[in-house]
Structures are given as structure tokens and as C-alpha cells.
Design a protein around this motif. Structure first.
Motif, mmCIF file in Angstrom:
data_model
loop_
_atom_site.group_PDB
_atom_site.id
_atom_site.type_symbol
_atom_site.label_atom_id
_atom_site.label_comp_id
_atom_site.label_asym_id
_atom_site.label_seq_id
_atom_site.Cartn_x
_atom_site.Cartn_y
_atom_site.Cartn_z
ATOM 1 N N SER A 287 78.684 64.760 27.987
ATOM 2 C CA SER A 287 77.241 64.609 27.633
ATOM 3 C C SER A 287 76.453 64.030 28.618
ATOM 4 C CB SER A 287 76.890 64.127 26.104
ATOM 5 O OG SER A 287 77.378 62.749 26.366
ATOM 6 N N VAL A 288 76.974 63.278 29.555
ATOM 7 C CA VAL A 288 76.294 62.454 30.361
ATOM 8 C C VAL A 288 76.274 62.821 31.738
ATOM 9 C CG1 VAL A 288 75.912 59.987 31.147
ATOM 10 C CG2 VAL A 288 76.744 60.317 28.866
ATOM 11 N N VAL A 289 75.046 62.731 32.598
ATOM 12 C CA VAL A 289 74.780 63.280 33.662
ATOM 13 C C VAL A 289 74.752 61.838 34.420
ATOM 14 C CG1 VAL A 289 73.146 63.989 35.699
ATOM 15 C CG2 VAL A 289 73.257 64.987 33.027
ATOM 16 N N TYR A 290 75.996 61.674 35.335
ATOM 17 C CA TYR A 290 75.981 60.694 36.227
ATOM 18 C C TYR A 290 75.234 60.691 37.599
ATOM 19 C CZ TYR A 290 78.180 56.947 39.151
ATOM 20 O OH TYR A 290 78.476 55.797 40.054
ATOM 21 N N VAL A 291 74.286 59.816 38.041
ATOM 22 C CA VAL A 291 73.619 59.883 39.098
ATOM 23 C C VAL A 291 73.863 58.783 40.180
ATOM 24 C CG1 VAL A 291 71.119 60.223 40.200
ATOM 25 C CG2 VAL A 291 71.849 60.953 37.646
ATOM 26 N N ALA A 292 74.248 58.642 41.233
ATOM 27 C CA ALA A 292 74.438 57.834 42.423
ATOM 28 C C ALA A 292 74.250 58.680 43.592
ATOM 29 C CB ALA A 292 75.807 57.196 42.043
ATOM 30 N N PHE A 293 73.846 57.817 44.593
ATOM 31 C CA PHE A 293 73.579 58.428 45.809
ATOM 32 C C PHE A 293 73.974 57.168 47.070
ATOM 33 C CE2 PHE A 293 69.954 59.936 43.123
ATOM 34 C CZ PHE A 293 70.347 61.131 43.359
ATOM 35 N N GLY A 294 75.078 56.533 46.644
ATOM 36 C CA GLY A 294 75.917 55.717 47.735
ATOM 37 C C GLY A 294 75.307 54.644 48.324
ATOM 38 N N PHE A 318 71.658 60.150 30.862
ATOM 39 C CA PHE A 318 72.067 60.017 32.174
ATOM 40 C C PHE A 318 72.285 58.486 32.554
ATOM 41 C CE2 PHE A 318 67.532 59.459 32.051
ATOM 42 C CZ PHE A 318 67.115 58.453 32.952
ATOM 43 N N LEU A 319 73.224 58.189 33.398
ATOM 44 C CA LEU A 319 73.379 57.114 33.965
ATOM 45 C C LEU A 319 73.049 56.955 35.513
ATOM 46 C CD1 LEU A 319 74.841 54.319 34.060
ATOM 47 C CD2 LEU A 319 76.993 55.491 34.325
ATOM 48 N N TRP A 320 72.347 56.110 35.959
ATOM 49 C CA TRP A 320 71.802 55.941 37.359
ATOM 50 C C TRP A 320 72.002 54.758 37.799
ATOM 51 C CZ3 TRP A 320 66.053 58.059 38.659
ATOM 52 C CH2 TRP A 320 66.064 58.486 40.081
ATOM 53 N N VAL A 321 72.753 55.028 38.983
ATOM 54 C CA VAL A 321 72.778 53.941 39.970
ATOM 55 C C VAL A 321 71.806 53.514 40.845
ATOM 56 C CG1 VAL A 321 74.361 52.660 41.574
ATOM 57 C CG2 VAL A 321 75.382 54.141 39.604
ATOM 58 N N VAL A 345 72.079 50.950 36.393
ATOM 59 C CA VAL A 345 72.479 49.708 36.723
ATOM 60 C C VAL A 345 72.354 49.624 38.263
ATOM 61 C CG1 VAL A 345 74.201 50.088 34.775
ATOM 62 C CG2 VAL A 345 74.699 51.487 37.032
ATOM 63 N N GLY A 346 72.746 48.575 38.797
ATOM 64 C CA GLY A 346 72.538 48.197 40.257
ATOM 65 C C GLY A 346 73.692 48.734 41.051
ATOM 66 N N TRP A 347 75.086 48.777 40.502
ATOM 67 C CA TRP A 347 76.146 49.339 41.084
ATOM 68 C C TRP A 347 77.102 49.539 39.979
ATOM 69 C CZ3 TRP A 347 76.117 51.224 45.783
ATOM 70 C CH2 TRP A 347 77.234 51.580 46.380
ATOM 71 N N ALA A 348 77.861 50.816 40.237
ATOM 72 C CA ALA A 348 78.676 51.156 39.024
ATOM 73 C C ALA A 348 80.057 50.822 39.511
ATOM 74 C CB ALA A 348 78.435 52.327 38.621
ATOM 75 N N PRO A 349 81.248 50.918 38.553
ATOM 76 C CA PRO A 349 82.751 51.304 38.801
ATOM 77 C C PRO A 349 83.047 52.634 38.796
ATOM 78 C CG PRO A 349 82.523 50.463 36.665
ATOM 79 C CD PRO A 349 81.218 50.427 37.248
ATOM 80 N N GLN A 350 82.593 53.199 39.989
ATOM 81 C CA GLN A 350 82.352 54.673 40.188
ATOM 82 C C GLN A 350 83.669 55.405 39.684
ATOM 83 O OE1 GLN A 350 79.484 56.961 42.680
ATOM 84 N NE2 GLN A 350 81.396 57.488 43.748
ATOM 85 N N GLU A 351 84.729 55.095 40.178
ATOM 86 C CA GLU A 351 86.012 55.975 39.745
ATOM 87 C C GLU A 351 86.102 55.873 37.987
ATOM 88 O OE1 GLU A 351 89.277 55.781 42.771
ATOM 89 O OE2 GLU A 351 88.129 54.204 43.459
ATOM 90 N N ARG A 352 86.032 54.750 37.502
ATOM 91 C CA ARG A 352 86.173 54.643 36.130
ATOM 92 C C ARG A 352 84.984 55.407 35.423
ATOM 93 N NH1 ARG A 352 86.976 48.603 34.448
ATOM 94 N NH2 ARG A 352 87.654 49.269 32.551
ATOM 95 N N CYS A 361 78.650 65.755 34.643
ATOM 96 C CA CYS A 361 78.481 66.173 36.067
ATOM 97 C C CYS A 361 78.089 65.102 36.480
ATOM 98 C CB CYS A 361 77.460 67.268 36.145
ATOM 99 S SG CYS A 361 75.879 67.022 35.568
ATOM 100 N N PHE A 362 77.982 64.967 38.310
ATOM 101 C CA PHE A 362 77.709 64.037 38.974
ATOM 102 C C PHE A 362 76.590 64.399 39.850
ATOM 103 C CE2 PHE A 362 79.990 61.371 42.610
ATOM 104 C CZ PHE A 362 78.844 60.583 42.571
ATOM 105 N N LEU A 363 75.519 63.980 39.829
ATOM 106 C CA LEU A 363 74.400 64.191 40.977
ATOM 107 C C LEU A 363 74.617 63.211 42.239
ATOM 108 C CD1 LEU A 363 71.665 65.310 42.172
ATOM 109 C CD2 LEU A 363 70.598 64.032 40.207
ATOM 110 N N THR A 364 74.797 63.705 43.258
ATOM 111 C CA THR A 364 75.257 62.780 44.442
ATOM 112 C C THR A 364 74.614 63.084 45.702
ATOM 113 O OG1 THR A 364 77.298 62.532 45.684
ATOM 114 C CG2 THR A 364 77.170 64.408 44.766
ATOM 115 N N HIS A 365 74.593 62.163 46.639
ATOM 116 C CA HIS A 365 74.145 62.362 47.893
ATOM 117 C C HIS A 365 75.242 63.154 48.880
ATOM 118 C CE1 HIS A 365 76.911 59.254 48.195
ATOM 119 N NE2 HIS A 365 76.797 59.060 49.466
#
Length: 468
Positions: A287-294, A318-321, A345-352, A361-365
Motif C-alpha cells: 500500500s505504501v509508496v516509498y520515496v527517497a532520492f539518495g 507514502f514514506l518520504w526521506v 523522515v530525515g534518513w531511513a533504514p532503506q533496506e529494511r 513501489c520505490f520512487l528513486t533518483h
């Protein structure tokens, strides 16, 4: 390897380039080497080491008697903010060769007064550090480089001379001279000018020229080292092993993942916010869109607002780093992203996070660490490349491995809220991409787990240190 016969453990000296995207895979490699019976010395800068310790709240993440971290000056004053990438890179490249030379002098096999365990068996340097390969060879020490990008970008870098000879790019800065496509691997999409690693957003010609020059150095270090270690598994590009004819051996030892049951290995420059895991627990599967751009991507405020509004329009969690510095001229900490549906969040345990069943899904750079982790955990990808190797990785994700889609900017260069909403919905409806993502996950984890192909390749590499 030590044990009953009392054999001396191979001792690896690891040298990462001191930014997050290069430190992360080197730390993971360190732990894999330890697992295969090695000693590891991790040599980094005082500034990077200080941030790693602060991010870990003072906790020691080495957790291994055969692992130590040493730090040296990067040539800049302690109070320097290190916001100028060019200045930091130049200072690091000037200061580090002397530090490496001094360290190898003190741990040389010719030094009869040191403990034999201190003698270095092999130096493993980031592929941007040609000087590290050259210095190590002067001491008669075996060398490996860790290539932290994708197989397609390895092909591109190695074929820079061909691109120049064919008149496709300018030899001074890599700018395209012809709008030609070039096959750089029979297993991957053709290379187009939009995909060059030395692409830089905007008109920063100095940065473009410097990145292109750095890639020519990477080309040379890949050919000069005894081994090239790569953070991927062989099925992603079965022909990659043929890219380095001659004495250099290409070893796919990835994906360097934190698999089930393994704990955090440290190496972060920002503190992880683990509250996002319990937040994910409260949401249904898929259900969650994960968003992180490195660690290096930057957005202007207008683009960040469009992304935020696009996520709001989805009406799904959605979870946005949002790390410090992600949004230019941000004075309210991304306050406009306050949402009942989302968590920031400011930084996430990405692999977990990627391994969590609620992530859809993962919205990524499209940075390689993020993409190979997404592939390793079977998460469909939505690509918004920022610069450098992100562009061709995006093309391979979407057209080669078929595990994702790309976001397209409008005529003004902005990815609109409607584009975000439309593409996320399209991605989540695409059963072929979901099936492809699961297929690659099975291959990735089979290779990375104990006894898998990549794991065995790394074990064989460690064993070679007892005979060199």
C-alpha cells in the motif's frame, strides 16, 4: 581461515571515496570480507568518520575483532563546511596519497618489527582512486577496485576511447558531437547521449568537465587493478566479464544486501529514523509508496512541491526521506509536506524499508545503491534521475531489466503532480513489471546468500590472498 592450522588471515585495506553513496557499498563489502575470514582496515577521512559515529549515536558498528576504522585528514580545516563538491574532491585527492603511502610504509612486509597481522594482503580502493592502485603496486601489494555503479555504466566508462575515436563525444569534456546510439552490451539497451555518466543538471560546464575527467581516471584504474569488484550479480549483464581483457579479473560480488537476520552495518552519514518501520507496520501489504532520492540529489522548491502534491493526489500512504539539503532554500524543513497520508523522515533504514511487505513501489533518483537494493528486494521502481550514472541506470531499469518506469518532465523541466500521480498508478497496475521485479529478486537473493554465486566468487577472492 585462521583456526586449526593457525594460518594468517588475509588483511584488506579498504579505501572509500568519502561520500555516502561510496561509503555504503564499501562498508557492506567490509562485512562480507569479515564473514569470509579476513581482517579489514577501513581508512577514511576524519570528517566522514565523525559523521558516521554521530549518526550511530556513538555506537560502535564494527562489532568484530578483525575490523578497525582509521581516519586521516582530508586536507581541509575541521570547521570547514564541505559544501563545495569540487573543493572537497580536489582536497581529498591531494591529501590522501601521502596518507596511503605512509600507512603502507608502516605496514610493509619489509618492516620486520611489526606484527605480521598488520601486513596488507590487498588494497581495495574506490574506482575513482587511480592513485591508490598506483601507490599500492609500488609496494608490491595486490590491488582491487570497487566499482560502485551498474554494469552498463562500467561498459560506458570502459568504452570512452571508442566514443572519442568514433567522433561521438568531445575528448575534452565528453559533450555529444553526434546523436548516435551505441551498443555497449548485447544484454542492455543502446547508449544514447542523454545517458552519459558525465551529464550534470544545468549549465555547470566545469563540473561536467571534471566528472568526464574523473571517468577517464576510472577507466585507467579499472584496467590497472588486479581485480574489479562489482556490486551486482552476473545475470544483470552476463557479458560484463568480457569487458576487461588481459590480467584484470571482473568479479560480480553483489548485490551487497543486508539479508534476513543481519543487523545494521553502519556507515551512514545521517542518523536513521527507525520510527518509519513501526509506521509501515500499521499499513496493509503493498500500500505504501516509498520515496527517497539518495545523498546528493537537490530539488528547487517548485519541484519539491509538485512531488508532494502528486503524492497527495494519490490518496495512498507514502514514506518520504527528506534529508538536510534535499530542497534548495528550504527554511521550514519541508513543512509544506505535512500530510495525513504520509510520513517524512530525515534518513531511513532503506533496506529494511524495501524489505517491508507494506511497500508497493520505490520512487528513486536511480542511484545504483538504491536501484540494486530495490531489485534485491523485488520492489518496482519509478525513476527520476538527477545526474551522472543515474541516467543510464534509469534506461536499464525501464528498458533493459523492465522493473520500473520513468517520470518525464514537462517543457519547463518540471515533473508535474499529474505526472507523478499517473505514473505511480500505472506502475502499480503493471503486472509484467511486478512479475519481472520478483524474478530479479529471486536471482539477486540466490546469488547473494551464503553459498550463492556472488558469495562464492567473493569467498574465492579471499582465498586467493593466501597464495599471493
Amino acid at each position: 581461515m585462521e583456526g586449526s592450522q593457525g594460518a594468517k588471515l588475509p588483511h584488506f585495506l579498504l579505501l572509500p571515496y568519502p561520500i555516502q553513496g561510496h561509503i555504503t557499498p564499501m562498508v557492506k563489502l567490509a562485512h562480507k570480507l569479515l564473514r569470509h575470514g579476513s581482517r579489514v582496515t577501513f581508512l577514511t577521512t576524519e570528517f566522514a568518520h565523525s559523521r558516521m559515529k554521530k549518526a550511530a549515536s556513538g555506537r560502535d558498528h564494527t562489532h568484530h575483532r578483525n575490523f578497525r576504522i582509521l581516519s586521516v585528514s582530508d586536507g581541509l580545516p575541521a570547521q570547514h563546511e564541505r559544501k563545495d563538491e569540487i573543493e572537497v574532491g580536489q582536497s581529498f585527492s591531494r591529501a590522501m596519497p601521502a596518507h596511503l603511502h605512509a600507512f603502507l610504509s608502516s605496514s610493509s612486509s619489509n618492516n620486520k618489527v611489526i606484527n605480521q597481522e598488520e601486513i596488507i594482503s590487498c588494497v581495495v580502493a574506490d574506482s575513482v582512486m587511480l592513485w591508490a592502485v598506483e601507490i599500492s603496486k609500488r609496494f608490491g601489494i595486490k590491488t582491487a577496485v570497487l566499482f560502485v555503479s551498474s554494469p552498463g555504466n562500467l561498459s560506458m566508462v570502459l568504452q570512452i576511447p571508442k566514443l572519442i575515436q568514433a567522433g561521438i563525444i568531445d575528448p575534452e569534456n565528453g559533450s555529444p558531437r553526434k546523436a548516435e546510439e551505441m551498443e555497449i552490451s548485447p544484454n542492455l539497451p543502446k547508449l544514447r547521449s542523454r545517458d552519459y555518466t558525465w551529464n550534470i543538471p544545468g549549465d555547470d560546464e566545469l563540473m561536467k568537465k571534471m566528472v568526464f575527467y574523473a571517468m577517464t581516471l576510472v577507466n585507467r584504474s579499472l584496467r590497472a587493478a588486479d581485480w574489479v569488484l562489482c556490486n551486482w550479480f552476473s545475470q544483470l549483464d552476463p557479458s560484463a566479464h568480457a569487458l576487461l581483457p588481459g590480467p584484470t579479473t571482473l568479479l560480480p560480488v553483489g548485490p551487497l544486501l543486508m539479508l534476513s537476520g543481519e543487523t545494521s552495518q553502519g556507515g551512514n552519514l545521517w542518523a536513521e529514523d527507525s520510527t518509519c518501520l513501526s509506521w509501515l507496520d500499521a499499513h496493509p501489504p503493498g500500500s505504501v509508496v516509498y520515496v527517497a532520492f539518495g545523498s546528493t540529489t537537490k530539488f528547487n522548491r517548485a519541484q519539491a512541491q509538485e512531488l508532494a502534491m502528486g503524492l497527495e493526489l494519490l490518496a495512498r500512504p507514502f514514506l518520504w526521506v527528506v534529508r538536510p539539503g534535499l530542497i534548495e532554500d528550504d527554511n521550514d524543513g519541508g513543512g509544506f509536506m505535512n500530510s495525513k497520508m504520509g510520513k517524512v523522515v530525515g534518513w531511513a533504514p532503506q533496506e529494511r524499508v524495501l524489505d517491508h511487505p507494506s511497500v508497493a513501489c520505490f520512487l528513486t533518483h536511480s542511484g545504483w545503491n538504491s536501484v540494486v537494493e530495490g531489485i534485491g528486494f523485488g520492489v518496482p521502481l519509478l525513476c527520476l534521475p538527477y545526474r551522472g550514472d543515474h541516467f543510464y541506470i534509469r534506461t536499464c531499469v525501464c528498458e533493459g531489466w523492465k522493473v520500473g518506469m520513468e517520470l518525464n518532465p514537462d517543457d519547463g523541466g518540471i515533473v508535474t503532480r499529474d505526472e507523478v500521480k499517473r505514473k505511480v498508478e500505472d506502475l502499480l497496475r503493471d503486472d509484467e513489471i511486478k512479475a519481472s521485479a520478483l524474478m530479479w529478486k529471486e536471482l539477486a537473493q540466490a546469488s547473494a546468500t551464503e553459498g550463492g554465486l556472488s558469495d562464492q566468487i567473493l569467498a574465492d577472492f579471499v582465498c586467493k590472498m593466501t597464495t599471493v
